[in-house]
Design a protein around this motif. Structure first.
Motif, short mmCIF file in Angstrom:
data_model
loop_
_atom_site.label_atom_id
_atom_site.label_comp_id
_atom_site.label_asym_id
_atom_site.label_seq_id
_atom_site.Cartn_x
_atom_site.Cartn_y
_atom_site.Cartn_z
N THR A 48 -68.39 59.65 9.25
CA THR A 48 -67.08 59.00 9.21
C THR A 48 -66.99 58.03 8.04
N MET B 259 -64.04 59.25 5.63
CA MET B 259 -62.80 58.49 5.78
C MET B 259 -62.79 57.21 4.94
N PHE B 260 -63.99 56.67 4.67
CA PHE B 260 -64.05 55.38 3.98
C PHE B 260 -64.70 55.46 2.60
N THR C 140 -61.35 52.68 0.77
CA THR C 140 -60.18 53.45 1.16
C THR C 140 -58.88 52.86 0.60
N TYR C 141 -58.76 51.56 0.72
CA TYR C 141 -57.49 50.93 0.37
C TYR C 141 -57.44 50.51 -1.10
N GLU D 41 -55.10 42.88 3.89
CA GLU D 41 -53.89 42.57 4.65
C GLU D 41 -54.26 42.39 6.12
N ASP D 42 -53.39 41.68 6.82
CA ASP D 42 -53.63 41.47 8.25
C ASP D 42 -53.78 42.79 8.98
N VAL E 96 -56.01 45.13 8.82
CA VAL E 96 -56.69 46.27 8.18
C VAL E 96 -58.12 46.43 8.70
N ASP F 176 -58.10 47.61 12.29
CA ASP F 176 -57.71 49.02 12.34
C ASP F 176 -58.88 49.93 11.94
N ALA F 177 -59.61 49.51 10.91
CA ALA F 177 -60.76 50.32 10.47
C ALA F 177 -61.81 50.41 11.57
N GLU G 199 -60.55 52.84 14.19
CA GLU G 199 -60.57 54.25 13.79
C GLU G 199 -62.00 54.77 13.75
N ASN H 115 -62.76 55.50 17.25
CA ASN H 115 -61.97 56.65 17.69
C ASN H 115 -62.62 57.96 17.26
N ILE H 116 -63.04 58.03 16.01
CA ILE H 116 -63.63 59.26 15.50
C ILE H 116 -65.02 59.49 16.11
N LEU I 171 -57.84 55.52 24.28
CA LEU I 171 -57.79 55.04 22.91
C LEU I 171 -58.67 53.78 22.80
#
Lengths: 170, 139
Positions: free
Chosen positions: A34, A38-39, A89-90, A97-98, A100, A103-104, A107, A110-111, A131
């Protein structure tokens, strides 16, 4: 640690026994894959470095359940690691940003949770999952709160997963 | 490397993870798709779809609120989406999930995490689908 729910123990024991020792390498492989896909960050698996004060970060938990019980997979990712991951990634201006980093972490869980579920169900467990739920961890917070956990850390200036073999029961 | 066959196409990415949206937007852009929109959930996606027509939809299966599969099924009931390629994106790799998505009308099923090369294979399937529905003509 005192079991909170004997059914949680039983299911997790069944899963770990049924996977015949393949859970730790599966988790390691899932995290490394992952992070690379993804990253855009290559990681390697390493043994846990000598004990030190846990860094602040985020913990992402996924609940797995089937008719015989439930258990929790919790990934703990510290801030330096998450910052490295999102930097792959970004765009630079959006990386901090707030939300982020949170969220990473979610995710990643999640994966990895999807891969664990797929592997377990191939062996006949009828697992469902929720989730991920993500929570902030202050510096020094215990990094193992769940029955099954993984901790991550920056190690010798290289992204490294630690405690990859640290799979414990409630 | 950008695929010139994708140069006239548009895509909508729907995922509740910002990191996935960011990664997918970059991969799709690098692949050669010039117009890419994104939405964080099905409600946002429906709002975007009311105002624009997309050639490809990339829908995350598991999202809070309406799932990507539910949104796909809703689209498939609408003749306006007959020729739209729909790729379901999910961390679930079980055969049961893949079969359910394909049976429900997915053009293909992309398992997370994935590399750009794997995404390219699904773009090929989407192009073939668009070609079959007269929305894309190979050079």
């Amino acid at each position: 640690m005192t079991p909170r729910n004997p059914h949680e123990n039983r299911l997790l024991r069944q899963i770990l026994d049924g996977m015949q020792g393949t859970m730790p390498p599966l988790l390691a492989e899932s995290v490394l894959k992952t992070s690379e896909t993804m990253f855009n960050q290559k990681m390697y698996a390493a043994q846990r470095p000598p004990d030190r004060e846990p860094l602040a970060g985020w913990a992402a938990a996924v609940v797995f359940l089937n008719p015989s019980g439930r258990f929790l997979l919790r990934l703990t990712l510290d801030l330096p690691l998450l910052e490295k991951l999102v930097a792959g990634t970004y765009p630079k201006e959006a990386a901090f940003e707030d939300g982020v980093l949170e969220d990473a972490a979610g995710e990643m869980a999640n994966i990895v949770g999807g891969m664990v579920k797929t592997a377990a169900n191939k062996r006949g467990f009828d697992l469902a999952r929720d989730l991920p739920v993500v929570a902030a961890l202050p510096a020094g917070a215990p990094q193992q709160a769940g029955p099954l956990s993984l901790d991550f850390s920056i190690y010798q200036n290289t992204l490294a997963a630690r405690n990859l073999l640290n799979v414990s029961l409630l | 490397m950008a695929d010139p066959r994708l140069s006239g196409l548009s895509a909508l990415v729907v995922d509740d993870s910002r990191v996935v949206i960011t990664a997918m937007r970059k991969m799709l852009s690098d692949a050669g798709i010039p117009r890419i929109d994104s939405a964080a959930n099905s409600a946002e996606a429906e709002e975007l779809m009311r105002g624009a027509r997309y050639d490809m939809l990339f829908l995350d299966w598991h999202m809070a609120g309406k799932s990507g599969v539910a949104l796909m099924e809703q689209c498939r009931e609408d003749r306006a989406y007959d020729g739209v390629a729909i790729v379901i994106v999910s961390g679930e790799a079980g055969k049961r999930f893949i079969d359910e998505a394909l049976k429900g009308g997915a053009t293909s099923y992309l398992v997370k995490p994935f590399k750009p090369e794997q995404l390219a294979e699904h773009l090929d399937k989407a192009l073939r689908f668009l070609e079959q529905h007269g929305r894309f003509k190979p050079a």
